[in-house]
Design a protein around this motif. Structure first.
Motif, PDB file in Angstrom:
ATOM      1  N   LEU A 109      15.219  22.628  16.840  1.00  0.00           N
ATOM      2  CA  LEU A 109      15.421  23.652  15.820  1.00  0.00           C
ATOM      3  C   LEU A 109      14.105  24.124  15.188  1.00  0.00           C
ATOM      4  O   LEU A 109      14.053  24.467  14.013  1.00  0.00           O
ATOM      5  N   CYS A 110      13.041  24.091  15.972  1.00  0.00           N
ATOM      6  CA  CYS A 110      11.692  24.557  15.575  1.00  0.00           C
ATOM      7  C   CYS A 110      11.054  23.721  14.467  1.00  0.00           C
ATOM      8  O   CYS A 110       9.979  24.075  13.997  1.00  0.00           O
ATOM      9  N   ILE A 111      11.673  22.667  14.059  1.00  0.00           N
ATOM     10  CA  ILE A 111      11.098  21.815  13.020  1.00  0.00           C
ATOM     11  C   ILE A 111       9.807  21.145  13.500  1.00  0.00           C
ATOM     12  O   ILE A 111       8.841  21.069  12.743  1.00  0.00           O
ATOM     13  N   PRO A 112       9.734  20.685  14.764  1.00  0.00           N
ATOM     14  CA  PRO A 112       8.469  20.089  15.217  1.00  0.00           C
ATOM     15  C   PRO A 112       7.286  21.064  15.214  1.00  0.00           C
ATOM     16  O   PRO A 112       6.144  20.636  15.242  1.00  0.00           O
ATOM     17  N   LEU A 113       7.543  22.353  15.142  1.00  0.00           N
ATOM     18  CA  LEU A 113       6.457  23.329  15.077  1.00  0.00           C
ATOM     19  C   LEU A 113       5.623  23.170  13.808  1.00  0.00           C
ATOM     20  O   LEU A 113       4.465  23.569  13.772  1.00  0.00           O
ATOM     21  N   LEU A 114       6.211  22.569  12.775  1.00  0.00           N
ATOM     22  CA  LEU A 114       5.459  22.316  11.549  1.00  0.00           C
ATOM     23  C   LEU A 114       4.274  21.385  11.803  1.00  0.00           C
ATOM     24  O   LEU A 114       3.269  21.444  11.106  1.00  0.00           O
ATOM     25  N   TRP A 115       4.390  20.515  12.798  1.00  0.00           N
ATOM     26  CA  TRP A 115       3.305  19.616  13.157  1.00  0.00           C
ATOM     27  C   TRP A 115       2.502  20.161  14.336  1.00  0.00           C
ATOM     28  O   TRP A 115       1.309  19.933  14.421  1.00  0.00           O
ATOM     29  N   LEU A 116       3.172  20.855  15.233  1.00  0.00           N
ATOM     30  CA  LEU A 116       2.515  21.345  16.440  1.00  0.00           C
ATOM     31  C   LEU A 116       1.540  22.484  16.153  1.00  0.00           C
ATOM     32  O   LEU A 116       0.429  22.501  16.682  1.00  0.00           O
ATOM     33  N   MET A 117       1.913  23.426  15.317  1.00  0.00           N
ATOM     34  CA  MET A 117       1.072  24.608  15.085  1.00  0.00           C
ATOM     35  C   MET A 117      -0.276  24.263  14.445  1.00  0.00           C
ATOM     36  O   MET A 117      -1.305  24.760  14.911  1.00  0.00           O
ATOM     37  N   PRO A 118      -0.340  23.430  13.416  1.00  0.00           N
ATOM     38  CA  PRO A 118      -1.673  23.076  12.894  1.00  0.00           C
ATOM     39  C   PRO A 118      -2.538  22.366  13.938  1.00  0.00           C
ATOM     40  O   PRO A 118      -3.733  22.617  14.039  1.00  0.00           O
ATOM     41  N   TYR A 119      -1.934  21.509  14.724  1.00  0.00           N
ATOM     42  CA  TYR A 119      -2.678  20.816  15.770  1.00  0.00           C
ATOM     43  C   TYR A 119      -3.189  21.817  16.799  1.00  0.00           C
ATOM     44  O   TYR A 119      -4.358  21.777  17.208  1.00  0.00           O
ATOM     45  N   TYR A 120      -2.331  22.721  17.221  1.00  0.00           N
ATOM     46  CA  TYR A 120      -2.690  23.740  18.199  1.00  0.00           C
ATOM     47  C   TYR A 120      -3.798  24.647  17.663  1.00  0.00           C
ATOM     48  O   TYR A 120      -4.768  24.933  18.375  1.00  0.00           O
ATOM     49  N   LEU A 121      -3.696  25.080  16.430  1.00  0.00           N
ATOM     50  CA  LEU A 121      -4.721  25.958  15.851  1.00  0.00           C
ATOM     51  C   LEU A 121      -6.053  25.234  15.677  1.00  0.00           C
ATOM     52  O   LEU A 121      -7.121  25.843  15.797  1.00  0.00           O
ATOM     53  N   THR A 122      -6.004  23.947  15.404  1.00  0.00           N
ATOM     54  CA  THR A 122      -7.238  23.168  15.319  1.00  0.00           C
ATOM     55  C   THR A 122      -7.896  23.046  16.695  1.00  0.00           C
ATOM     56  O   THR A 122      -9.114  23.192  16.818  1.00  0.00           O
ATOM     57  N   VAL A 123      -7.100  22.807  17.717  1.00  0.00           N
ATOM     58  CA  VAL A 123      -7.637  22.735  19.082  1.00  0.00           C
ATOM     59  C   VAL A 123      -8.245  24.076  19.469  1.00  0.00           C
ATOM     60  O   VAL A 123      -9.319  24.125  20.071  1.00  0.00           O
ATOM     61  N   PHE A 124      -7.596  25.162  19.105  1.00  0.00           N
ATOM     62  CA  PHE A 124      -8.107  26.484  19.453  1.00  0.00           C
ATOM     63  C   PHE A 124      -9.408  26.789  18.707  1.00  0.00           C
ATOM     64  O   PHE A 124     -10.334  27.355  19.282  1.00  0.00           O
ATOM     65  N   ALA A 125      -9.511  26.395  17.450  1.00  0.00           N
ATOM     66  CA  ALA A 125     -10.758  26.585  16.698  1.00  0.00           C
ATOM     67  C   ALA A 125     -11.876  25.733  17.298  1.00  0.00           C
ATOM     68  O   ALA A 125     -13.028  26.178  17.383  1.00  0.00           O
ATOM     69  N   LYS A 126     -11.555  24.539  17.733  1.00  0.00           N
ATOM     70  CA  LYS A 126     -12.544  23.681  18.397  1.00  0.00           C
ATOM     71  C   LYS A 126     -12.985  24.301  19.719  1.00  0.00           C
ATOM     72  O   LYS A 126     -14.168  24.260  20.067  1.00  0.00           O
ATOM     73  N   PHE A 127     -12.051  24.901  20.443  1.00  0.00           N
ATOM     74  CA  PHE A 127     -12.383  25.602  21.688  1.00  0.00           C
ATOM     75  C   PHE A 127     -13.358  26.739  21.401  1.00  0.00           C
ATOM     76  O   PHE A 127     -14.339  26.922  22.122  1.00  0.00           O
ATOM     77  N   TYR A 128     -13.112  27.487  20.334  1.00  0.00           N
ATOM     78  CA  TYR A 128     -14.015  28.570  19.954  1.00  0.00           C
ATOM     79  C   TYR A 128     -15.412  28.035  19.664  1.00  0.00           C
ATOM     80  O   TYR A 128     -16.418  28.604  20.099  1.00  0.00           O
ATOM     81  N   GLU A 129     -15.495  26.941  18.935  1.00  0.00           N
ATOM     82  CA  GLU A 129     -16.791  26.353  18.607  1.00  0.00           C
ATOM     83  C   GLU A 129     -17.545  25.927  19.866  1.00  0.00           C
ATOM     84  O   GLU A 129     -18.759  26.129  19.971  1.00  0.00           O
ATOM     85  N   GLU A 130     -16.833  25.353  20.823  1.00  0.00           N
ATOM     86  CA  GLU A 130     -17.476  24.930  22.071  1.00  0.00           C
ATOM     87  C   GLU A 130     -17.973  26.133  22.871  1.00  0.00           C
ATOM     88  O   GLU A 130     -19.096  26.121  23.381  1.00  0.00           O
TER      89      GLU A 130
END
Length: 141
Positions: A109-130
């Motif tokens: 019911l999309c509840i796990p997205l509350l944890w997944l999205m911050p993790y995903y956005l952090t990984v994407f920001a780290k990818f940008y930095e690299e």
């Protein structure tokens, strides 16, 4: 919001959710996203695969604009295309890796997205930095 976190400048806070709305480049960020969607749509009209490739190459534009607010939306997209040369497959695999988690979140019911999205956005920001550090290293030579 996630760039300062990845850089170790400040922790994530709930007030950071509206940082873009207060930032001086608010209109430019809307312009970047609008141009990204228009260009991707036009490429997707040719075939679906070129649309995906171009969407991947435009994906760093919002981060570039956050680092360089003096750039125009089109300049940020052009810079993103330069920076993403040779990195599109890695980004595609990152997206692909999170696809399964996103599909499982729908079952929950999309509840796990509350944890997944911050993790995903952090990984994407780290990818940008690299990618940025590698791009700066190669352009300095």
């Amino acid at each position: 919001m996630f760039l300062p976190f990845v850089r170790g400048e400040k922790p994530l806070q709930a007030g950071g959710l509206f940082y873009t709305l207060k930032a001086p480049y608010y209109k430019k960020s809307i312009g970047v996203y609008l141009l990204m969607y228009i260009f991707t749509f036009l490429w997707a009209l040719l075939l679906f695969i070129p649309g995906i490739i171009k969407a991947l190459s435009y994906s760093l534009a919002p981060y570039i604009l956050a680092d360089n607010p003096e750039l125009t939306a089109n300049q940020a997209i052009e810079q993103s295309m330069k920076m993403m040369k040779g990195h599109k497959m890695k980004l595609f695999l990152i997206y692909l890796g999170y696809l399964g988690f996103a599909l499982l979140s729908i079952v929950g019911l999309c509840i796990p997205l509350l944890w997944l999205m911050p993790y995903y956005l952090t990984v994407f920001a780290k990818f940008y930095e690299e990618v940025k550090s590698e791009y700066n290293a190669t352009s300095a030579e």
